[in-house]
Scaffold this active site. Structure first.
Site, PDB file in Angstrom:
ATOM      1  N   SER A  40       0.833  -1.196   0.000  1.00 28.97           N
ATOM      2  CA  SER A  40       0.000   0.000   0.000  1.00 28.97           C
ATOM      3  C   SER A  40       0.865   1.242   0.000  1.00 28.97           C
ATOM      4  O   SER A  40       1.940   1.269   0.601  1.00 28.97           O
ATOM      5  CB  SER A  40      -0.903   0.010   1.240  1.00 28.97           C
ATOM      6  OG  SER A  40      -1.598   1.242   1.335  1.00 28.97           O
ATOM      7  N   VAL A  67      11.060   1.269  13.874  1.00 26.13           N
ATOM      8  CA  VAL A  67      11.808   0.950  15.080  1.00 26.13           C
ATOM      9  C   VAL A  67      13.086   0.205  14.739  1.00 26.13           C
ATOM     10  O   VAL A  67      14.135   0.414  15.336  1.00 26.13           O
ATOM     11  CB  VAL A  67      10.941   0.107  16.044  1.00 26.13           C
ATOM     12  CG1 VAL A  67      11.768  -0.390  17.216  1.00 26.13           C
ATOM     13  CG2 VAL A  67       9.767   0.936  16.549  1.00 26.13           C
ATOM     14  N   ALA A  81      18.656  -1.143  14.124  1.00 23.00           N
ATOM     15  CA  ALA A  81      19.885  -1.801  14.559  1.00 23.00           C
ATOM     16  C   ALA A  81      19.725  -3.308  14.400  1.00 23.00           C
ATOM     17  O   ALA A  81      18.615  -3.831  14.363  1.00 23.00           O
ATOM     18  CB  ALA A  81      20.200  -1.441  16.005  1.00 23.00           C
ATOM     19  N   LYS A 131      27.745  -0.978  14.418  1.00 26.21           N
ATOM     20  CA  LYS A 131      27.299  -1.209  15.796  1.00 26.21           C
ATOM     21  C   LYS A 131      28.190  -2.296  16.392  1.00 26.21           C
ATOM     22  O   LYS A 131      28.148  -3.444  15.971  1.00 26.21           O
ATOM     23  CB  LYS A 131      25.830  -1.648  15.812  1.00 26.21           C
ATOM     24  CG  LYS A 131      25.342  -2.156  17.166  1.00 26.21           C
ATOM     25  CD  LYS A 131      23.970  -2.778  17.045  1.00 26.21           C
ATOM     26  CE  LYS A 131      23.579  -3.498  18.329  1.00 26.21           C
ATOM     27  NZ  LYS A 131      22.273  -4.177  18.189  1.00 26.21           N
ATOM     28  N   VAL A 139      -4.657  -3.956  -0.695  1.00 26.41           N
ATOM     29  CA  VAL A 139      -5.334  -5.253  -0.671  1.00 26.41           C
ATOM     30  C   VAL A 139      -6.619  -5.094   0.127  1.00 26.41           C
ATOM     31  O   VAL A 139      -6.605  -4.742   1.309  1.00 26.41           O
ATOM     32  CB  VAL A 139      -4.428  -6.336  -0.056  1.00 26.41           C
ATOM     33  CG1 VAL A 139      -5.212  -7.636   0.123  1.00 26.41           C
ATOM     34  CG2 VAL A 139      -3.211  -6.568  -0.940  1.00 26.41           C
ATOM     35  N   ILE A 172      14.999  -7.103  12.961  1.00 22.15           N
ATOM     36  CA  ILE A 172      15.530  -7.471  11.641  1.00 22.15           C
ATOM     37  C   ILE A 172      16.164  -8.854  11.691  1.00 22.15           C
ATOM     38  O   ILE A 172      16.126  -9.601  10.710  1.00 22.15           O
ATOM     39  CB  ILE A 172      16.497  -6.385  11.149  1.00 22.15           C
ATOM     40  CG1 ILE A 172      15.666  -5.148  10.782  1.00 22.15           C
ATOM     41  CG2 ILE A 172      17.325  -6.856   9.954  1.00 22.15           C
ATOM     42  CD1 ILE A 172      16.470  -3.931  10.408  1.00 22.15           C
ATOM     43  N   TYR A 188      18.268 -22.854  19.084  1.00 22.27           N
ATOM     44  CA  TYR A 188      18.876 -21.681  18.467  1.00 22.27           C
ATOM     45  C   TYR A 188      17.940 -20.482  18.581  1.00 22.27           C
ATOM     46  O   TYR A 188      16.755 -20.552  18.235  1.00 22.27           O
ATOM     47  CB  TYR A 188      19.180 -21.930  16.983  1.00 22.27           C
ATOM     48  CG  TYR A 188      19.660 -20.684  16.288  1.00 22.27           C
ATOM     49  CD1 TYR A 188      20.953 -20.214  16.497  1.00 22.27           C
ATOM     50  CD2 TYR A 188      18.810 -19.939  15.477  1.00 22.27           C
ATOM     51  CE1 TYR A 188      21.393 -19.041  15.898  1.00 22.27           C
ATOM     52  CE2 TYR A 188      19.244 -18.772  14.871  1.00 22.27           C
ATOM     53  CZ  TYR A 188      20.535 -18.332  15.085  1.00 22.27           C
ATOM     54  OH  TYR A 188      20.951 -17.162  14.503  1.00 22.27           O
TER      55      TYR A 188
END
Length: 516
Positions: free
Chosen positions: A36, A44, A47, A75, A199, A363, A453
């Site tokens: 859209s 946000v 990092a 970083k 959509v 991320i 993990y």
């Protein structure tokens, strides 16, 4: 052949997914991304974890290709301020934990550390960050560690396969909207169809699988696999397929944030190469220095603080530079969708799950999900085993990070407001409570942290326990019988290496000036 993929939603999640799949499968897969033009990014996730470098390597991108375009910086750690007490800080760095005679150096530090700063005694990066230095020399060489772009002997491994083998010394900080824009160009040039449209409806077939998404101006978009990158709305996975959401707010109550993007003269200010999390009365403030501005925001629990007071506190924290900057208020959905892959729909990004960005996991979650989906990409028979493997991997990562973040609050010594006092009495996951009791007398190792993990090695837990200060820790009793001479030599070597690096590394701002 199953090869038609429709990605609903753009932003970082959508374009990371489209780019990675084009790099992985080329023209053997047909990708359409519809987003859209009326929905802004949450903004946000600026990092990252150090593993994100594998994403860019997989796409064939070098730092000089993408970092200047995204105002990106390095970083080297997360810096925690005021979590133990006001005026105190420590680092959780990207640096392999050293060991001496079979014990981590932090164990020796508990026994007879040279100073009261575990991070500066046990790691090089803490002092490098304090000096505002780049981890790369002016000619691009990386400190003195054997890492080069495109020359990693373990290229091709997923993050989970890579963990524990090496520790790359930095991650990235970047402007998420600019990265999405950069990856849009990358993906479209490689054949991704880009549609800007809303959509309006999700069509389901007789089995309850998605048959198409119906757009306002481009009609029906059909596909085999649908990827939900619609953020907290969960348009496909939660609304159309009605997959339930599991909340984490009983243990992680922060559910709101207010963010500012503050233009600053970074040459004058300098770039501290880390993400800073500064504890406040009802949460914490992130500070992320980029090459042209500072990204900052107050993460808080609405039960303890109003949006108006959060914004006022944040503006006072930033100072005059924030006066004319528009604030972005965000309601965060904390937890995870029960199954991120349902039928022929996979949720990636905020629609899959989210926790407060205290350790920059947003991320990382996207990158991990993309890798796992590529690894378990369905065939024409839609073998349910692949869905099960994928869903287990995603739930383990989310639940493990949840435990790690809860530990921050339990371990923080600060107790000067009701918010911080409540962090010591709030329910915590049973397994974490058991692990904490073990860690009181034996620092975390690979056998005693969360067993699946989740992107965080044992030394990360050590840093939080040692830095936060509320949980009393003891060195291994075996060290009372051991000779500490080798450990003292290791401490001395760290001091010498730190001295050498402070004399030779450039300032972070200067390095990025020449990179651009």
């Amino acid at each position: 052949m199953l090869n038609r993929v429709v990605i609903v939603g753009g932003g970082t999640a959508g374009w990371m997914t489209a780019s990675y799949f084009k790099a992985a499968f080329g023209d053997r897969i047909d990708i359409t991304l519809v987003e859209s033009g009326n929905i802004g990014a949450v903004g946000v996730g600026e990092a990252t974890f150090s593993d994100i470098r594998h994403f860019f390597e997989f796409l064939g991108l070098k730092e000089k290709d993408w970092m200047p375009a995204c105002n990106a910086t390095y970083k080297l750690a997360v810096r925690f301020e005021n979590w133990r007490e006001k005026g105190h800080y420590f680092y959780h760095p990207f640096e392999q934990m050293r060991s001496v005679n079979g014990f981590p150096l932090t164990d020796w530090w508990l026994k007879e550390g040279p100073t009261d700063r575990f991070d500066k005694d046990c790691f090089v990066m803490a002092s490098v960050i304090d000096a505002g230095l780049s981890p790369r020399h002016r000619d691009g060489t990386l400190i003195d560690q054997p890492f080069d772009e495109g020359a990693d002997e373990m290229q091709g491994l997923t993050m989970s396969e890579h963990q524990g083998k090496t520790q790359f010394p930095y991650a990235y900080q970047f402007e998420a909207a600019l990265l999405a824009k950069y990856l849009t160009k990358y993906a479209v040039q490689r054949g991704v169809k880009h549609i800007v449209d809303d959509v309006q409806e999700v069509g389901l077939d007789d089995r309850g699988w998605i048959s198409e998404v119906r757009t306002k101006e481009h009609g029906n978009l059909t596909g085999d696999l649908f990827i939900d990158c619609t953020g907290f709305r969960g348009l496909l996975i939660n609304k159309a397929l009605e997959e339930p959401f599991i909340s984490y707010q009983d243990t992680l109550p922060n559910d709101s944030a207010v963010a500012l993007q503050v233009p600053m003269d970074m040459e004058k200010r300098g770039i501290l190469p880390c993400t800073t999390a500064t504890a406040q009365d009802a949460g914490w403030i992130w500070t992320i220095p980029l090459t042209g501005r500072v990204g900052t925001g107050y993460v808080y629990a609405k039960d303890y603080l109003s949006p108006e007071d959060a914004e006022r506190t944040l503006r006072e924290f930033v100072g005059p530079a924030a006066a004319e900057v528009e604030a972005n208020h965000i309601r965060m959905r904390i937890g995870r969708t029960r199954n991120s892959w349902v039928n022929n729909c996979v949720a990636i990004g905020l629609s899959s799950g989210f926790v407060e960005p205290l350790e920059s996991t947003g991320i990382f979650f996207i990158h991990h999900a993309i890798e796992q989906l590529a690894k378990n990409f369905p065939g024409p028979d839609w073998n349910p085993t692949q869905r099960t493997v994928y869903n287990n991997a995603i739930s383990h990562v989310m639940d493990g990070v949840r435990e790690f973040l809860v530990l921050h609050y339990v371990a923080a010594k600060r107790n000067d407001t009701q918010y911080w006092r409540d962090t010591k009495t709030r329910a915590i996951p049973d397994a974490l409570a058991e692990r904490i009791e073990t860690w009181r007398t034996q620092l975390p190792d690979s056998e005693t942290v969360y067993p699946y993990y989740h992107g965080l090695p044992a030394y990360s837990y050590m840093c939080i326990l040692l830095g936060m200060g509320a949980i009393e820790l003891s060195p291994s009793p075996a060290l009372q019988l051991a000779d500490s001479a080798a450990a003292q030599r290791e401490f001395a070597q760290i001091r010498e290496k730190t001295r050498r690096l402070r004399e030779t590394l450039p300032q972070a701002y200067d390095y990025f000036s020449q990179l651009g």
